[in-house]
Each structure stands twice: as C-alpha cells, then as structure tokens.
Write a protein that holds these residues in place. Structure first.
Motif, PDB file in Angstrom:
ATOM      1  N   SER A 155       0.805  -1.225   0.000  1.00 18.09           N
ATOM      2  CA  SER A 155       0.000   0.000   0.000  1.00 18.09           C
ATOM      3  C   SER A 155       0.840   1.279   0.000  1.00 18.09           C
ATOM      4  N   MET A 156       2.173   1.174  -0.064  1.00 17.70           N
ATOM      5  CA  MET A 156       3.002   2.377  -0.067  1.00 17.70           C
ATOM      6  C   MET A 156       3.134   3.010  -1.455  1.00 17.70           C
ATOM      7  N   TYR A 157       2.976   2.230  -2.521  1.00 21.11           N
ATOM      8  CA  TYR A 157       3.178   2.763  -3.872  1.00 21.11           C
ATOM      9  C   TYR A 157       2.191   3.901  -4.163  1.00 21.11           C
ATOM     10  N   TYR A 158       2.725   4.990  -4.783  1.00 18.44           N
ATOM     11  CA  TYR A 158       1.885   6.147  -5.082  1.00 18.44           C
ATOM     12  C   TYR A 158       2.010   6.578  -6.542  1.00 18.44           C
ATOM     13  N   ALA A 159       3.243   6.689  -7.052  1.00 17.45           N
ATOM     14  CA  ALA A 159       3.452   7.125  -8.428  1.00 17.45           C
ATOM     15  C   ALA A 159       4.864   6.744  -8.849  1.00 17.45           C
ATOM     16  N   SER A 160       5.098   6.708 -10.156  1.00 14.65           N
ATOM     17  CA  SER A 160       6.441   6.403 -10.634  1.00 14.65           C
ATOM     18  C   SER A 160       6.610   6.864 -12.067  1.00 14.65           C
ATOM     19  N   GLU A 161       7.879   6.941 -12.468  1.00 15.20           N
ATOM     20  CA  GLU A 161       8.195   7.193 -13.862  1.00 15.20           C
ATOM     21  C   GLU A 161       7.716   6.003 -14.682  1.00 15.20           C
ATOM     22  N   GLY A 162       7.415   6.240 -15.958  1.00 18.78           N
ATOM     23  CA  GLY A 162       6.848   5.188 -16.785  1.00 18.78           C
ATOM     24  C   GLY A 162       7.735   3.982 -16.961  1.00 18.78           C
ATOM     25  N   SER A 163       9.044   4.141 -16.760  1.00 18.82           N
ATOM     26  CA  SER A 163       9.987   3.042 -16.942  1.00 18.82           C
ATOM     27  C   SER A 163      10.081   2.124 -15.726  1.00 18.82           C
ATOM     28  N   VAL A 164       9.409   2.474 -14.634  1.00 18.42           N
ATOM     29  CA  VAL A 164       9.437   1.665 -13.411  1.00 18.42           C
ATOM     30  C   VAL A 164       8.252   0.697 -13.414  1.00 18.42           C
ATOM     31  N   GLU A 165       8.532  -0.565 -13.134  1.00 16.19           N
ATOM     32  CA  GLU A 165       7.500  -1.599 -13.116  1.00 16.19           C
ATOM     33  C   GLU A 165       7.095  -1.912 -11.678  1.00 16.19           C
ATOM     34  N   LEU A 166       5.877  -2.425 -11.542  1.00 13.67           N
ATOM     35  CA  LEU A 166       5.330  -2.762 -10.228  1.00 13.67           C
ATOM     36  C   LEU A 166       4.937  -4.228 -10.221  1.00 13.67           C
ATOM     37  N   GLY A 167       5.332  -4.944  -9.154  1.00 11.70           N
ATOM     38  CA  GLY A 167       4.990  -6.351  -9.048  1.00 11.70           C
ATOM     39  C   GLY A 167       4.880  -6.774  -7.599  1.00 11.70           C
ATOM     40  N   VAL A 168       5.034  -8.077  -7.358  1.00  8.90           N
ATOM     41  CA  VAL A 168       4.931  -8.618  -6.001  1.00  8.90           C
ATOM     42  C   VAL A 168       6.218  -9.360  -5.659  1.00  8.90           C
ATOM     43  N   ALA A 169       6.542  -9.360  -4.366  1.00 10.30           N
ATOM     44  CA  ALA A 169       7.680 -10.126  -3.853  1.00 10.30           C
ATOM     45  C   ALA A 169       7.144 -11.100  -2.812  1.00 10.30           C
ATOM     46  N   VAL A 170       7.466 -12.356  -2.965  1.00 13.21           N
ATOM     47  CA  VAL A 170       6.995 -13.401  -2.061  1.00 13.21           C
ATOM     48  C   VAL A 170       8.094 -13.709  -1.046  1.00 13.21           C
ATOM     49  N   GLN A 171       7.721 -13.762   0.234  1.00 13.87           N
ATOM     50  CA  GLN A 171       8.695 -14.094   1.270  1.00 13.87           C
ATOM     51  C   GLN A 171       9.276 -15.487   1.000  1.00 13.87           C
ATOM     52  N   LYS A 172      10.578 -15.620   1.241  1.00 16.09           N
ATOM     53  CA  LYS A 172      11.275 -16.860   0.892  1.00 16.09           C
ATOM     54  C   LYS A 172      11.116 -17.969   1.929  1.00 16.09           C
ATOM     55  N   ASN A 173      10.758 -17.608   3.159  1.00 17.64           N
ATOM     56  CA  ASN A 173      10.600 -18.661   4.156  1.00 17.64           C
ATOM     57  C   ASN A 173       9.311 -18.457   4.940  1.00 17.64           C
ATOM     58  N   VAL A 174       8.808 -19.538   5.503  1.00 16.66           N
ATOM     59  CA  VAL A 174       7.509 -19.531   6.164  1.00 16.66           C
ATOM     60  C   VAL A 174       7.524 -18.645   7.409  1.00 16.66           C
ATOM     61  N   SER A 175       8.612 -18.689   8.170  1.00 17.21           N
ATOM     62  CA  SER A 175       8.654 -17.904   9.410  1.00 17.21           C
ATOM     63  C   SER A 175       8.540 -16.420   9.138  1.00 17.21           C
ATOM     64  N   SER A 176       9.175 -15.952   8.067  1.00 16.23           N
ATOM     65  CA  SER A 176       9.091 -14.531   7.726  1.00 16.23           C
ATOM     66  C   SER A 176       7.665 -14.147   7.371  1.00 16.23           C
ATOM     67  N   ALA A 177       6.977 -15.039   6.648  1.00 15.81           N
ATOM     68  CA  ALA A 177       5.606 -14.760   6.232  1.00 15.81           C
ATOM     69  C   ALA A 177       4.637 -14.771   7.411  1.00 15.81           C
ATOM     70  N   LEU A 178       4.803 -15.743   8.306  1.00 14.55           N
ATOM     71  CA  LEU A 178       3.851 -15.906   9.400  1.00 14.55           C
ATOM     72  C   LEU A 178       4.102 -14.959  10.560  1.00 14.55           C
ATOM     73  N   PHE A 179       5.374 -14.705  10.879  1.00 16.75           N
ATOM     74  CA  PHE A 179       5.695 -13.977  12.096  1.00 16.75           C
ATOM     75  C   PHE A 179       6.413 -12.648  11.869  1.00 16.75           C
ATOM     76  N   GLY A 180       6.707 -12.325  10.615  1.00 11.73           N
ATOM     77  CA  GLY A 180       7.483 -11.115  10.357  1.00 11.73           C
ATOM     78  C   GLY A 180       6.690  -9.835  10.402  1.00 11.73           C
ATOM     79  N   GLY A 181       5.351  -9.951  10.384  1.00  9.88           N
ATOM     80  CA  GLY A 181       4.532  -8.752  10.414  1.00  9.88           C
ATOM     81  C   GLY A 181       4.293  -8.153   9.049  1.00  9.88           C
ATOM     82  N   GLU A 182       5.001  -8.622   8.020  1.00 11.53           N
ATOM     83  CA  GLU A 182       4.849  -8.084   6.677  1.00 11.53           C
ATOM     84  C   GLU A 182       3.921  -8.927   5.818  1.00 11.53           C
ATOM     85  N   GLY A 183       3.605 -10.152   6.267  1.00  8.30           N
ATOM     86  CA  GLY A 183       2.771 -11.035   5.485  1.00  8.30           C
ATOM     87  C   GLY A 183       3.583 -11.782   4.435  1.00  8.30           C
TER      88      GLY A 183
END
Length: 291
Positions: A155-183
């Motif tokens: 939810s932080m993304y607001y605007a960018s130059e046209g050459s910048v792409e937007l995507g998703v990053a998946v946490q690499k380990n389960v503990s980071s996803a479950l307990f890291g607070g970032e999802g």
C-alpha cells in the motif's frame, strides 16, 4: 480495452513550461528522470478558511509542524504512472490511458492488486506538461532506481516514472511470512527511474541504513523498504526459547547482506500515542511490536 483523455495547452511537444508556484509553496525534494521530473511540494501555511473551527484545526496543525503536501510531475515527452484517484489536475499536451492488456493482463492486474492492497488499474500519463496530485497532510518518500529493485511495504506505492515496473515479492521462508509482520506478499518496484511512496512518518524521520555484508535486527514492523542483496527473515532474539521468553523481546526482523534498509523508528511512537496517549511514553518499558 483502453480509455484516453487528452488535455492540450501551451508549449511544444518536447518541452514543458513549468508553472510558477505560489509564494507560500516550497519545493522540498526533487528527482529528475530521463524525460520527467518529480517534486514534493509543501504549503507553508493555509489561511483561506472562513470557518472558525477549520481555522483552529489548521492553526494547531501548523503549530506541530504538519504541512499540506502535493506531488508535481513534469513530463518532457515522457510517461508517469499514478495510483488511481491520485490525480488532482494536469496541464499540457498529456494523454491519460488506462489499459487492461487483454485477458491475461487483466487477471495479472487483479492478482497483483489483491496481494499488494493497491488499486487494480493505474492510469499512465504520456506527453508534455505538468501533473499535480491530490493535496494531503500525509507524507511521501521519493526513491531513485537504477536498474534495480526495491521491496516496500504493501500500500506504499503512489506514483512512478513510466519506466518503473510494479509487481509482487513473495517471502522466501515460512517464518518470515507468518511472524514477520509483513505477510507473505510485499510490493516490488523495479527498473530505472523515480518512484514516489506514501510514508507513515515524515521523510525527515526515516533512517536509511547502508549494510555492507552486515546484519540489522529490528524489534517491530517499522522497516519500510530494502534495496540491494538483502535477505529478510525472522529470528529469535536469543538462541534459546527460554532466553527469548525471559528477554521480553520475542522475534526480530533481521536483514542480512549488502544494500539499504529504510526504517521509521518513530512509527511505533505515534501508534502508542494514538492508542494510549502521552502516559504510555512516560514508561521506560515497552516493545516496538505493540502499540
């Protein structure tokens, strides 16, 4: 499926005549891209309300340093992408396009939107002229990407130059996803150009740590973004479960490697103030994990 809106104004196709700002507006940050630039504008004072209650609110806001802000983007035969609804007004020879990109592109946008808590369709503006976003008392961060990526809070993304792409990053380990607070999912911006992010605290309160094959441990969820070769995981604050339980710290977000990590240390302070008031901050005990 594409919708277009064109606004024509003065100026040639390759140059934009930048409007002069009112005397009470200051440019506090600027980044130049290949064919565009972005500026963060601060209104130094608001004095136009004829409603006494609004005037009182504005007076107290000014006393504590809150300033109305606005993003100005200048296109020089360039492109910019904005979150849906961010546009306030624009001037020049600019075309606004919202493209679905076929069935596959539509599905991809829906998935990305659901995962990152951002809008599904973002208008892309092309041409020469100026774009002003909605004024806000919120805060902004401006980052510059040079053929690289940044992983930011959802939810932080607001605007960018046209050459910048937007995507998703998946946490690499389960503990980071479950307990890291970032999802499990965070927002990924990548490419070359400028990018504007919303920020929970003023930009002046953001601490930018440069790691050189080092480790940074954070007791809380106030890490805003990371750039470079940084590995993120969740670790116990001590090596034993008993030590973790008795230390009162619990789990820590850890960032290891070479690159940048941007933190908002005061974010937890404002969260505690909102819930408990000044009395909570008078106590030396506490943890950044809890407001």
């Amino acid at each position: 499926m594409t919708t277009d809106t064109t606004i024509s104004g003065q100026g040639g196709s390759g140059s934009a005549a930048v409007e002069r700002l009112p005397h009470n507006v200051t440019v506090v940050e600027r980044l130049d891209g290949k064919s565009s630039s972005v500026e963060i504008l601060h209104y130094n004072g608001l004095k136009g309300s004829d409603d006494i209650s609004i005037a009182q609110t504005l007076f107290f806001a000014e006393q504590v340093g809150l300033r109305l802000k606005q993003v100005r983007i200048t296109l020089r035969n360039g492109e910019a992408v904005l979150e849906s609804g961010a546009l306030h007004f624009m001037k020049g020879n600019i075309t606004a396009e919202t493209s679905v990109g076929g069935l596959g592109g539509f599905a991809k946008k829906l998935v990305t939107s659901a995962l990152t808590n951002e809008t599904t369709f973002r208008p892309r503006y092309r041409g020469t002229g100026e774009i002003y976003t909605e004024p806000t008392f919120g805060h902004f961060l401006v980052i510059n990407l040079v053929n690289e990526e940044a992983i930011v809070e959802r939810s932080m993304y607001y605007a960018s130059e046209g050459s910048v792409e937007l995507g998703v990053a998946v946490q690499k380990n389960v503990s980071s996803a479950l307990f890291g607070g970032e999802g499990l999912i965070q927002t990924r911006v990548y490419g070359t150009g400028w990018c504007v992010l919303t920020c929970p605290v003023p930009a002046s309160e953001v601490v930018r740590y440069q790691l050189n094959n080092e480790k940074l441990s954070v007791d809380g969820t106030f890490a805003l973004l990371r750039k470079g070769k940084i590995d993120f995981r969740v670790e116990k604050s001590t090596k034993s479960l008993i030590g973790t339980a008795t230390s009162g710290e619990g789990l820590l977000q850890t960032f290891t490697g070479t690159g940048e990590v941007w933190l908002a240390p005061t974010q937890s302070v404002y969260a505690r103030l909102k819930v408990h008031g000044l009395g909570a901050l008078a106590q030396s005990k506490g943890t950044s994990n809890n407001p």
